[in-house]
Design an enzyme around this catalytic site. Structure first.
Site, PDB file in Angstrom:
ATOM      1  CD  GLU A 478      -2.820  -1.267   2.388  1.00 26.16           C
ATOM      2  OE1 GLU A 478      -2.420  -0.729   3.444  1.00 26.16           O
ATOM      3  OE2 GLU A 478      -3.880  -1.896   2.316  1.00 26.16           O
ATOM      4  CD  GLU A 544      -4.076  -5.812   1.584  1.00 25.41           C
ATOM      5  OE1 GLU A 544      -4.865  -5.286   2.397  1.00 25.41           O
ATOM      6  OE2 GLU A 544      -2.839  -5.698   1.670  1.00 25.41           O
TER       7      GLU A 544
END
Length: 867
Positions: A478, A544
């Site tokens: 991320e 995710e």
């Protein structure tokens, strides 16, 4: 020369082979630094007494050693972790330890002896026979260390190795934040050890000699870091004759002696030998490349569900004077991985051997939070991912670059690997976070030592780059690394040391999956209405997307004390132990099956929710294959400790219904029903069109009465999803107010079932009232083991019975009644229709006498001995 070389290769087993390699994995002892009044030079001499030192686990962490010596309670059970001192409060000396190992070894003639550490966390100094080996202190968890110890060995061959290991300089305050206060990321270590929303803090922060320690003996030359690249041009099929492929090989060659060494450097592959005469200068290390090898009609390596995972043996040798000076052996899969942007989905598409692969993946943290790695555990965990019909595992950036043994298992089972480097949005500054000690700008520069990171990246890339399964690199979870790490990684390190794999800057970057929706580009992470997976378009290649994962009652018993076995209730705070193990509430989805009476009832009903959730997730994504999505990666498919979220099997390797719901929804060829419009849909992940298919739909009421709907002959194209017909009118006419079962089957013209799927639909008010009133069934159960390690379980349901619904099969030890773990079922949580039977294959390793336990929604628990 050529004839001599052929003769030499044939005769090699009869010539001297000086290369030896073995692990120093037993006989270690340790002591806390506070209890040792001596330095490394003294401790590493044989005269220093270590009789009262504690047996140490190497490879392993301090916590592992303390646990194995019964100095601490099991931190995975209950809230025992709270009874263990945290390094943040104790100070680093509390977990600073000396490790000592005595071993026999000496060098004869031109032999060279090498000592290799594959991982120490976090800082270390190493002493051998009274002398310090390392010139500067070893720093960084993610880095190998390699020493020539030939001249330091004792003349009599009796040696003592002493290593002092310190925790990370910045262990972080485990304040409940993601990675605690974030300062764990100031060093190059595992971020999750300061705590996350799926794990409690690891009290020693994984301090220890955590990975393998190896002695290698060679003659005057040492081969290191071989590099193998395979090129498979064109678009291939998984079977039939193949056009040629190209293999490129190079290897580092080191001569640590004071004299030049001449000889033949060669490698053997696919029945061919490529060789060249070389001279390595004194005290020189150089990389030598071979001429390209063309392999005719190669056997290719494919991801799981698309073809075989063929692996070739590759042997690299340096030969001089009829002696093998050193040898490296590898397993190589011939395959090529490419990435092509999909304009329709606005996301990257993965191609293997020219064929587009719809990514069905799972996120992986680490095999064990305390780093207790074994080949067998890696093999079992990766096999479970294969059994889920997944084709990719993503390694999350807050942990490690996974070990070669993990990659061996992925090579074997066909799991592509998406490998993050050691950065996370939480610790490394993506968001404002009141739990963090430093602001975003300071965290954006973590870790403190950027050169250390670059050195570690180079080393770890060399360690795993030859694996066929390694598919993608990723800068971080991320978030990208700092710019002065990212740019060398993109523009120098990976082009120079790999050159074959894409690097995504970070895990949910626009270059991977364009984020046109807003938000973070991944998630959500809680349970969702199964309809949402079909109806709501999300990120086109989601790195995710998460959900729940409570195990069954037997799983919960392994880590929850009896007094805490209390069924959680919706909107009420769960029991403290459940909360400590990160329970995500989802009993609002359980209540439609009837409010849970107790923990056992809760756990059984949770499996219904688990199965439905993960089947719907993958069905919904697959139904929009290439239209909305190029893939999806579930957060997450395994737990490295005893958590209650995001797992298809528990820490003890016991699968729950998540695994089998996902297995069903991820079938390469799969029939399914869209819950929005009842459209029967078939998805074909294969490379070929399929013709003459029968699509069959039936319904069963709660008493088992059958209502036949339709059969149609049709076809489906390669790598596509096709809608066939809706069931709405049929189901409305049935007007089953208390719910109904829908059975779908896909058959070929020989009436062989290619895919089957059973849905249980609620009554009109969304409650499963019919299920709650179902009559019990007593199916006939037989278990036979004709081949050791393979049990066939047959469950037969008689005519005129209700459906024998949602049966869990468990292989158990006939003496203790305990489940045999791991065990691999080709299906589970199965339902058997009236007048039918199902045969389930269970595979396991062991010699114990076995029995089978079967229980279901309306099937009483029954034990059957295995014949």
């Amino acid at each position: 020369m050529k004839n001599f070389l052929i003769l030499l290769l044939i005769s090699l087993p009869f010539f001297a082979n000086a290369q030896q390699r073995y692990e120093l994995n037993s006989g270690w002892v340790c002591a806390n630094v506070k209890d040792v009044n001596a330095n490394g030079s003294q401790i590493s001499t044989k005269s220093f007494t270590i009789n009262n030192w504690m047996a140490a686990t190497v490879p392993g962490t301090i916590l592992t050693t303390l646990l194995n010596n019964k100095k601490i309670p099991d931190p995975f059970y209950g809230i025992n972790n709270e009874r263990i001192d945290d390094v943040y409060k104790t100070g680093n000396a509390y977990y600073t330890y000396w490790f000592v190992k005595d071993f026999d070894e000496k060098a004869i003639g031109n032999e060279q002896v090498w000592l290799q550490f594959r991982g120490i966390n976090y800082k270390a100094d190493i002493f051998l026979n009274g002398k310090k080996i390392n010139l500067t202190t070893i720093e960084g968890m993610h880095l190998r260390s390699h020493f020539n110890i030939t001249k330091m060995l004792a003349a009599n061959g009796k040696n003592r190795l002493a290593v002092i290991v310190h925790p990370p300089d910045f262990v972080g305050n485990p304040n409940g934040g993601q990675g605690g206060d974030g300062t764990i990321a100031k060093g190059l270590t595992t971020q999750y050890t300061a705590g996350w929303d799926w794990i409690q803090p690891t009290r020693d922060r994984n301090t220890g000699i955590w990975d393998k320690v190896t002695i290698e003996k060679t003659q005057s030359v040492n081969l290191q870091n071989p590099h193998v690249v395979t090129l498979v041009p064109g678009k291939r099929l998984a079977e039939g004759k193949q056009k040629p492929a190209t293999v490129k090989v190079s290897v580092e060659v080191e001569n640590p002696t004071s004299k030049a060494v001449s000889g033949t450097l060669l490698y053997q592959f696919a029945g061919q030998t490529i060789q060249k005469a070389v001279t390595i200068k004194a005290n020189q290390k150089t990389e030598i490349g071979f001429d390209d090898l063309t392999v005719q009609n190669p056997k290719l390596w494919w991801p799981n569900g698309y073809g075989e995972q063929y692996l070739y043996d590759l042997k690299i040798k340096f030969i001089s004077n009829a002696t093998v000076f050193d040898e490296e052996n590898l397993k190589v899969g011939i395959r090529q991985i490419d990435n092509i942007w999909n304009e329709q989905t606005r996301s990257m598409g993965a191609y293997v051997n020219g064929q587009k692969i719809f990514i069905k993946g799972g996120n992986w943290i680490i095999s064990d939070a305390m780093l207790r790695f074994t080949d067998a555990r890696y093999d079992a965990e990766v096999r479970y991912h294969k059994d889920m019909n997944l084709n990719l595992i993503r390694i999350w950036g807050g942990a490690i670059l996974e070990r070669p043994e993990f990659y061996n298992a992925c090579d074997k089972y066909g799991l592509l690997v998406f490998q993050d480097f050691w950065f996370s949005g939480d610790c490394n500054g993506r968001w404002i976070d009141p739990m963090k000690k430093d602001d975003q700008w300071a965290r954006r520069k973590y870790p403190d030592n950027h050169n250390l990171v670059l050195n570690a990246i180079e080393d770890q890339v060399k360690m795993i780059r030859n694996h066929a399964s390694l598919a993608f690199w990723c800068g971080g979870n991320e978030i990208t690394p700092p710019e002065d790490i990212l740019q060398p990684l993109k523009n120098d390190i990976l082009p120079r040391l790999d050159g074959t794999r894409i690097l995504y800057d970070f895990s949910n970057s626009d270059e991977m999956s364009f984020n046109s929706i807003g938000g973070n580009g991944d998630g959500p992470y809680g349970i969702q209405n199964p309809l949402s997976f079909w109806a709501n378009k999300t990120f086109p290649y989601n790195s995710e997307v998460g959900s729940v994962g409570v195990g069954d009652y037997e799983s919960l018993e392994r880590f929850i004390p009896k007094e805490n076995m209390i069924a959680p209730q919706f909107k009420e705070k769960s029991d403290s132990v459940w909360d400590y193990h990160k329970y995500i509430g989802y009993d609002e989805y359980i209540n439609p099956y009837g409010k849970a009476k107790d923990a056992k009832d809760f756990a059984m009903k949770a499996q219904l929710v688990n199965y439905d959730q993960y089947r719907a997730l993958m069905e919904g994504f697959s139904s929009h294959m290439w239209e909305w999505y190029t893939g999806s990666i579930i957060w997450k498919t395994q737990n490295p400790w005893t958590a209650m979220r995001g797992q298809m099997y528990d820490y003890y390797l016991d699968p729950n219904a998540c695994l089998y719901g996902l297995r069903k929804g991820s079938e390469p060829l799969h029939i399914m029903m869209n819950p929005i419009d009842s459209m029967v849909t078939v998805v074909n992940n294969g490379f070929k069109n399929l013709d003459n298919l029968m699509v069959q739909a039936k319904a069963y009421d709660m008493d088992g009465k059958e209502y036949f709907y339709s059969q149609v002959f049709n076809s489906i194209g390669a790598s596509s999803a096709r809608r066939f017909f809706p069931l709405n009118d049929f189901l409305k006419k049935l007007d089953k107010k208390e719910g109904v079962f829908v059975s779908l089957r896909l058959l070929n013209v020989e009436q062989k079932v290619l895919s089957d799927n059973l849905y249980w639909l609620p009554s009109k008010d969304g409650e499963y009232k019919g299920l709650q009133k179902m009559k019990s069934v007593l199916p006939k159960i037989e278990a036979v083991e004709k081949v050791k390690g393979k049990v066939l379980v047959t469950i037969t349901n008689e005519n005129n019975n209700p459906v024998a619904f949602f049966n869990r099969i468990a292989l158990i030890n006939a003496s203790t009644g305990k489940r045999i773990l791991p065990a691999f079922y080709d299906d589970n949580y199965i339902s058997v229709l009236p007048g039918e039977h199902k045969i389930i294959t269970v595979e396991y390793n062991g010699t114990e006498k076995t029995a089978v336990e079967v229980y279901g929604w309306n099937v009483e628990r029954k034990r059957v001995e295995v014949n």
